[in-house]
Motif scaffolding. Sequence first.
Motif, PDB file in Angstrom:
ATOM      1  N   GLN A  25      31.520  31.610  50.946  1.00  0.00           N
ATOM      2  CA  GLN A  25      31.508  30.799  49.733  1.00  0.00           C
ATOM      3  C   GLN A  25      30.205  31.007  48.970  1.00  0.00           C
ATOM      4  N   VAL A  26      30.148  30.460  47.757  1.00  0.00           N
ATOM      5  CA  VAL A  26      28.942  30.546  46.944  1.00  0.00           C
ATOM      6  C   VAL A  26      28.504  29.159  46.517  1.00  0.00           C
ATOM      7  N   ALA A  27      27.246  29.053  46.161  1.00  0.00           N
ATOM      8  CA  ALA A  27      26.698  27.842  45.544  1.00  0.00           C
ATOM      9  C   ALA A  27      26.051  28.284  44.237  1.00  0.00           C
ATOM     10  N   ILE A  28      26.352  27.570  43.165  1.00  0.00           N
ATOM     11  CA  ILE A  28      25.801  27.907  41.860  1.00  0.00           C
ATOM     12  C   ILE A  28      24.894  26.772  41.412  1.00  0.00           C
ATOM     13  N   PHE A  29      23.643  27.114  41.119  1.00  0.00           N
ATOM     14  CA  PHE A  29      22.656  26.143  40.676  1.00  0.00           C
ATOM     15  C   PHE A  29      22.431  26.334  39.180  1.00  0.00           C
ATOM     16  N   TYR A  30      22.284  25.233  38.485  1.00  0.00           N
ATOM     17  CA  TYR A  30      22.071  25.216  37.042  1.00  0.00           C
ATOM     18  C   TYR A  30      20.769  24.475  36.818  1.00  0.00           C
ATOM     19  N   GLN A  31      19.688  25.206  36.578  1.00  0.00           N
ATOM     20  CA  GLN A  31      18.362  24.605  36.569  1.00  0.00           C
ATOM     21  C   GLN A  31      17.555  25.003  35.347  1.00  0.00           C
ATOM     22  N   THR A  32      16.863  24.019  34.779  1.00  0.00           N
ATOM     23  CA  THR A  32      15.902  24.336  33.733  1.00  0.00           C
ATOM     24  C   THR A  32      14.807  25.195  34.357  1.00  0.00           C
ATOM     25  N   PRO A  33      14.214  26.118  33.595  1.00  0.00           N
ATOM     26  CA  PRO A  33      13.226  27.014  34.183  1.00  0.00           C
ATOM     27  C   PRO A  33      11.904  26.346  34.498  1.00  0.00           C
ATOM     28  N   GLY A  34      11.633  25.186  33.966  1.00  0.00           N
ATOM     29  CA  GLY A  34      10.367  24.532  34.250  1.00  0.00           C
ATOM     30  C   GLY A  34      10.483  23.042  34.107  1.00  0.00           C
ATOM     31  N   ARG A  35       9.577  22.361  34.727  1.00  0.00           N
ATOM     32  CA  ARG A  35       9.521  20.908  34.632  1.00  0.00           C
ATOM     33  C   ARG A  35       8.068  20.528  34.435  1.00  0.00           C
ATOM     34  N   ASN A  36       7.775  19.839  33.354  1.00  0.00           N
ATOM     35  CA  ASN A  36       6.405  19.421  33.099  1.00  0.00           C
ATOM     36  C   ASN A  36       6.072  18.312  34.080  1.00  0.00           C
ATOM     37  N   SER A  37       5.149  18.598  34.972  1.00  0.00           N
ATOM     38  CA  SER A  37       4.808  17.644  36.028  1.00  0.00           C
ATOM     39  C   SER A  37       4.000  16.467  35.506  1.00  0.00           C
ATOM     40  N   GLY A  38       3.440  16.597  34.316  1.00  0.00           N
ATOM     41  CA  GLY A  38       2.599  15.524  33.798  1.00  0.00           C
ATOM     42  C   GLY A  38       1.191  15.560  34.370  1.00  0.00           C
ATOM     43  N   VAL A  39       0.917  16.484  35.278  1.00  0.00           N
ATOM     44  CA  VAL A  39      -0.409  16.605  35.876  1.00  0.00           C
ATOM     45  C   VAL A  39      -1.036  17.894  35.375  1.00  0.00           C
ATOM     46  N   GLY A  40      -1.886  17.786  34.404  1.00  0.00           N
ATOM     47  CA  GLY A  40      -2.558  18.963  33.865  1.00  0.00           C
ATOM     48  C   GLY A  40      -1.621  19.925  33.156  1.00  0.00           C
ATOM     49  N   GLY A  41      -0.452  19.457  32.743  1.00  0.00           N
ATOM     50  CA  GLY A  41       0.484  20.315  32.029  1.00  0.00           C
ATOM     51  C   GLY A  41       1.119  21.399  32.879  1.00  0.00           C
ATOM     52  N   GLU A  42       1.087  21.241  34.211  1.00  0.00           N
ATOM     53  CA  GLU A  42       1.640  22.263  35.104  1.00  0.00           C
ATOM     54  C   GLU A  42       3.171  22.304  35.032  1.00  0.00           C
ATOM     55  N   TRP A  43       3.711  23.521  34.974  1.00  0.00           N
ATOM     56  CA  TRP A  43       5.154  23.715  34.962  1.00  0.00           C
ATOM     57  C   TRP A  43       5.608  24.218  36.319  1.00  0.00           C
ATOM     58  N   LEU A  44       6.708  23.679  36.773  1.00  0.00           N
ATOM     59  CA  LEU A  44       7.306  24.136  38.027  1.00  0.00           C
ATOM     60  C   LEU A  44       8.595  24.878  37.684  1.00  0.00           C
ATOM     61  N   ASP A  45       8.724  26.099  38.132  1.00  0.00           N
ATOM     62  CA  ASP A  45       9.900  26.918  37.848  1.00  0.00           C
ATOM     63  C   ASP A  45      10.978  26.615  38.883  1.00  0.00           C
ATOM     64  N   LYS A  46      11.991  25.812  38.478  1.00  0.00           N
ATOM     65  CA  LYS A  46      13.029  25.403  39.430  1.00  0.00           C
ATOM     66  C   LYS A  46      13.965  26.557  39.789  1.00  0.00           C
ATOM     67  N   GLY A  47      14.096  27.562  38.937  1.00  0.00           N
ATOM     68  CA  GLY A  47      14.858  28.755  39.306  1.00  0.00           C
ATOM     69  C   GLY A  47      14.194  29.470  40.477  1.00  0.00           C
ATOM     70  N   LEU A  48      12.875  29.594  40.425  1.00  0.00           N
ATOM     71  CA  LEU A  48      12.126  30.195  41.520  1.00  0.00           C
ATOM     72  C   LEU A  48      12.246  29.334  42.778  1.00  0.00           C
TER      73      LEU A  48
END
Length: 197
Positions: A25-48
């Motif tokens: 089987q497969v699992a398909i994820f639908y994720q924004t590429p980044g999330r502004n953490s609010g701490v120093g403007g850091e972005w987290l890449d949820k695809g990664l």
Amino acid sequence: MSPAEYEQWFINVVFLLLNRLPPDQVAIFYQTPGRNSGVGGEWLDKGLLCQLGAREAGARCVWQKIVLDSAPGIERAGRPGFINMLCFSKAHTLPDYASGFKTVDVLERGAMAYEKAMGVDACLLAVDYCLKWVDSSPGAAGDPIQDDIGPRTQDDQGHPTRASDRGKSAVLDPFCGYGSVLAAANKRGADAYGIDT
């Protein structure tokens, strides 16, 4: 939760989901590429982060699509204008081009049930892939699927027309929101199950 804690939590959730995924089987994820953490403007890449969790679970990325959140050229601040759609499996591989699996790599997400919904076009691409290519395992992709009652019926675009024509085909969306994926699965005749918090 700090950015590092969120990152590890996210990787763990992906790992837990994919660790229980049956190999065929497969699992398909639908994720924004980044999330502004609010701490120093850091972005987290949820695809990664999906890729890292998948690797820990022994799954690999079968394909990745870019889904446009807005028209190209629109300036935005605070949110990316695209979403990653990633397909993972432990054993399934991408059908080769000659087998008939042809989709665009960049697509518009289509009409949405609400502002942050997945979008009809993206949902149908994911559901169609699952029903047409994953359901054809273990047979060769593109070959007519046989079962106890004979060949499965298909519409003019090659989609199975009834859930009973696909045996026990079902789509599970563990983060279903308002149910866009569930509606797309039902539109294609599949059983659909969804939960959300």
